[in-house]
Design an enzyme around this catalytic site. Sequence first.
Site, PDB file in Angstrom:
ATOM      1  N   VAL A   1       0.859  -1.181   0.000  1.00  0.00           N
ATOM      2  CA  VAL A   1       0.000   0.000   0.000  1.00  0.00           C
ATOM      3  C   VAL A   1       0.894   1.230   0.000  1.00  0.00           C
ATOM      4  O   VAL A   1       1.757   1.372   0.870  1.00  0.00           O
ATOM      5  CB  VAL A   1      -0.934   0.018   1.239  1.00  0.00           C
TER       6      VAL A   1
ATOM      7  N   LEU B   1       0.736   5.238   0.310  1.00  0.00           N
ATOM      8  CA  LEU B   1      -0.119   6.341   0.749  1.00  0.00           C
ATOM      9  C   LEU B   1       0.544   7.675   0.460  1.00  0.00           C
ATOM     10  O   LEU B   1       1.756   7.830   0.640  1.00  0.00           O
ATOM     11  CB  LEU B   1      -0.382   6.252   2.258  1.00  0.00           C
TER      12      LEU B   1
ATOM     13  N   SER C   1       3.060  -4.451   3.247  1.00  0.00           N
ATOM     14  CA  SER C   1       3.914  -3.292   3.499  1.00  0.00           C
ATOM     15  C   SER C   1       3.052  -2.071   3.230  1.00  0.00           C
ATOM     16  O   SER C   1       2.184  -2.100   2.356  1.00  0.00           O
ATOM     17  CB  SER C   1       5.114  -3.267   2.547  1.00  0.00           C
ATOM     18  N   CYS C   2       3.281  -1.012   3.981  1.00  0.00           N
ATOM     19  CA  CYS C   2       2.559   0.239   3.768  1.00  0.00           C
ATOM     20  C   CYS C   2       3.540   1.378   3.965  1.00  0.00           C
ATOM     21  O   CYS C   2       4.166   1.476   5.021  1.00  0.00           O
ATOM     22  CB  CYS C   2       1.383   0.363   4.726  1.00  0.00           C
ATOM     23  N   VAL C   3       3.680   2.200   2.933  1.00  0.00           N
ATOM     24  CA  VAL C   3       4.639   3.293   2.999  1.00  0.00           C
ATOM     25  C   VAL C   3       4.011   4.590   2.511  1.00  0.00           C
ATOM     26  O   VAL C   3       3.089   4.585   1.702  1.00  0.00           O
ATOM     27  CB  VAL C   3       5.908   2.995   2.167  1.00  0.00           C
TER      28      VAL C   3
END
Length: 127
Positions: free
Chosen positions: A78, A80, A105-107
């Site tokens: 993801v 953002l 993973s979210c960055v």
Amino acid sequence: MEKHIVSTSKAPAALGPYSQAVKVGNLLFTSGSLAINSVTGEFINDDIKKATAQSLENLKAILEEAGTTLDKVVKTVVFLKDMDDFAEMNEVYSKYFTINPPARSCVQVAKLPKDALVEIEVIAIAE
């Protein structure tokens, strides 16, 4: 192993020289999905919850075209625009992955295509 291109009109067409998804063996790799409604062409860029849902609906359509489902997703990434949107994105995301959610993973990134709020990509099992 051969690679097979996956494409559906139920998700937005690629904005450049790439495929919506590529299947290699029993794995499906999607490109990042923005919050564009493929029917209306509407681009959601003012509400992170609606944008997240649209992005995931697009991915769901691509997965279905490849003969698989969100339940077979093993990894998501993801991206953002603003990490302050994490909780609201996560609220919507959690409704799509309710049981045995994939690795993720979210960055936060400096900029996304079309100045999007969110972009999501997945890797799934596609037998």
